[in-house]
Design an enzyme around this catalytic site. Structure first.
Site, PDB file in Angstrom:
ATOM      1  N   ASP A   1      89.218 -30.438  83.347  1.00 19.50           N
ATOM      2  CA  ASP A   1      87.906 -29.967  82.957  1.00 19.50           C
ATOM      3  C   ASP A   1      88.099 -28.616  82.258  1.00 19.50           C
ATOM      4  O   ASP A   1      89.136 -27.969  82.423  1.00 19.50           O
ATOM      5  CB  ASP A   1      87.035 -29.820  84.214  1.00 19.50           C
TER       6      ASP A   1
ATOM      7  N   ARG B   1      74.562 -30.243  59.347  1.00 16.81           N
ATOM      8  CA  ARG B   1      75.765 -29.453  59.059  1.00 16.81           C
ATOM      9  C   ARG B   1      76.986 -30.367  59.006  1.00 16.81           C
ATOM     10  O   ARG B   1      76.981 -31.465  59.548  1.00 16.81           O
ATOM     11  CB  ARG B   1      75.966 -28.368  60.118  1.00 16.81           C
TER      12      ARG B   1
ATOM     13  N   THR C   1      85.584 -32.639  78.755  1.00 16.58           N
ATOM     14  CA  THR C   1      84.511 -31.664  78.783  1.00 16.58           C
ATOM     15  C   THR C   1      83.243 -32.157  78.101  1.00 16.58           C
ATOM     16  O   THR C   1      83.298 -33.020  77.224  1.00 16.58           O
ATOM     17  CB  THR C   1      84.976 -30.357  78.096  1.00 16.58           C
ATOM     18  N   ALA C   2      82.121 -31.570  78.510  1.00 18.68           N
ATOM     19  CA  ALA C   2      80.847 -31.858  77.864  1.00 18.68           C
ATOM     20  C   ALA C   2      80.724 -31.134  76.522  1.00 18.68           C
ATOM     21  O   ALA C   2      79.831 -31.436  75.723  1.00 18.68           O
ATOM     22  CB  ALA C   2      79.689 -31.450  78.772  1.00 18.68           C
TER      23      ALA C   2
ATOM     24  N   ASP D   1      86.423 -27.878  88.569  1.00 18.62           N
ATOM     25  CA  ASP D   1      85.765 -26.910  89.457  1.00 18.62           C
ATOM     26  C   ASP D   1      84.462 -27.452  90.028  1.00 18.62           C
ATOM     27  O   ASP D   1      83.886 -26.842  90.932  1.00 18.62           O
ATOM     28  CB  ASP D   1      85.432 -25.638  88.665  1.00 18.62           C
TER      29      ASP D   1
ATOM     30  N   LYS E   1      82.539 -38.763  82.029  1.00 22.59           N
ATOM     31  CA  LYS E   1      83.927 -38.297  82.006  1.00 22.59           C
ATOM     32  C   LYS E   1      84.863 -39.343  82.606  1.00 22.59           C
ATOM     33  O   LYS E   1      85.963 -39.584  82.085  1.00 22.59           O
ATOM     34  CB  LYS E   1      84.054 -36.982  82.771  1.00 22.59           C
TER      35      LYS E   1
ATOM     36  N   ASP F   1      85.181 -25.861  81.425  1.00 21.41           N
ATOM     37  CA  ASP F   1      84.363 -24.731  81.863  1.00 21.41           C
ATOM     38  C   ASP F   1      84.625 -24.363  83.319  1.00 21.41           C
ATOM     39  O   ASP F   1      84.485 -25.202  84.224  1.00 21.41           O
ATOM     40  CB  ASP F   1      82.883 -25.037  81.674  1.00 21.41           C
TER      41      ASP F   1
ATOM     42  N   ASN G   1      80.219 -32.289  90.129  1.00 24.07           N
ATOM     43  CA  ASN G   1      79.802 -33.310  89.169  1.00 24.07           C
ATOM     44  C   ASN G   1      80.969 -34.150  88.658  1.00 24.07           C
ATOM     45  O   ASN G   1      80.775 -35.241  88.127  1.00 24.07           O
ATOM     46  CB  ASN G   1      79.092 -32.659  87.977  1.00 24.07           C
TER      47      ASN G   1
ATOM     48  N   ASP H   1      67.999 -16.454  71.058  1.00 26.54           N
ATOM     49  CA  ASP H   1      67.999 -17.922  71.026  1.00 26.54           C
ATOM     50  C   ASP H   1      68.952 -18.511  72.058  1.00 26.54           C
ATOM     51  O   ASP H   1      68.769 -19.646  72.501  1.00 26.54           O
ATOM     52  CB  ASP H   1      68.392 -18.438  69.631  1.00 26.54           C
TER      53      ASP H   1
END
Length: 296
Positions: free
Chosen positions: A51, A115, A158-159, A226, A203, A53, A229, A79
């Site tokens: 993972d 983009r 990762t997301a 970590d 995942k 983050d 989830n 923002d």
């Protein structure tokens, strides 16, 4: 019958595995060599999945990316205040809220719509070098290198958008990355996702799909995270390791005998259960790794 959410997660996992496998074929290079020219013998059926983050990177990589974009005047710091608040709330509670995940998804998609994929990739490289490089956990990076030295593939899961995830993997010298896949046509983002954000069950689907494509034996693989989830992903492999775990994951790790490593406080690893990741996760490639470290 799977729910609509489960179908989206499955689609996200398949799309992520497809993208990762394609990138691997396009970027495949020579094997790592020892000082005297010997190549590391590949361990073809074992791999490690990390993972990102709070496991590989301190904090949320997408928030670091957003800050870099704000510094370039893509949007204002106000923002990204919501994203920073959601990350702070996660750090305090150890739990991700589905509404927060959905809001973050919608904000990200509104930004990238129209983009080019190349623009996002180049921005990711710049922002990694400026911001994210200094936020890599040394302990986790060393674990990844241990698997590489054993001739195993090492993947990020990762997301984070796959373009940014791939940049992090490349900068760290890893095999590749499984990340969220945004739909694009002729190199331009449409503002839609393929399936959903790569999260939770997604995942696990991605890891399983990649294992099929790469001929991996999941029982010989190792996963690190970590977050509670990621229990579906951690449960999929033969060796699971909790890195800087939230309270729920720490409880699961203790019950299941998973190894726990916490780099946030400088504490030594809490080795719970046998076998550990160091003992078994790299066993097949251990000889080559040992030779390399002895030579150093």
């Amino acid at each position: 019958m799977p729910s609509a959410d489960e179908r989206r997660q499955s689609e996200a996992g398949e799309a992520s595995a497809d993208a990762a496998h394609t990138m691997l074929l396009e970027t495949a290079g020579p094997q790592e060599e020892f000082a005297d020219g010997e190549t590391v013998p590949p361990d073809l059926t074992a791999a490690a999945f990390f993972d990102v983050d709070n496991t590989m990177v301190q904090g949320a990589s997408i928030v670091h990316f957003a800050r870099g974009l704000a510094a370039r005047k893509y949007f204002s710091y106000s923002d990204i205040a919501g994203a920073m608040w959601m990350q702070a709330k996660f750090r305090l509670t150890g739990k991700e809220n589905s509404d927060d995940v959905s809001a973050g998804r919608d904000k990200a998609l509104s930004f990238i719509a129209g983009r080019s994929t190349e623009e996002l990739r180049l921005l990711g490289e710049e922002i990694y070098d400026e911001v994210i490089a200094d936020k890599i956990w040394p302990g986790t990076r060393a674990l990844a290198q241990m698997h590489l030295d054993a001739g195993q593939q090492v993947w990020l899961v990762t997301a984070t958008p796959v373009e940014l995830a791939q940049t992090i993997a490349t900068r760290l010298g890893l095999t590749g990355a499984l990340g969220t896949v945004a739909e694009s046509e002729d190199g331009i983002f449409t503002g839609k996702l393929v399936g959903d954000i790569l999260h939770g069950l997604g995942k696990a689907h991605a890891v399983r799909s990649l294992a099929i494509r790469e001929g991996l034996n999941l029982k010989r693989c190792t996963a690190y995270s970590d977050s509670h989830n990621d229990v579906p992903m951690l449960s999929l492999v033969g060796t699971a390791v909790a890195i800087n775990p939230d309270s729920d994951l720490r409880d699961v790790a203790r019950v299941r005998g998973w190894e726990i490593r916490d780099y946030r406080t400088g504490r030594k690893a809490a080795r719970i259960g046998v076998p550990t990741a160091l003992g078994v996760g790299v066993a097949a490639g251990g000889t080559a790794a040992a030779i390399k470290y002895l030579r150093k």
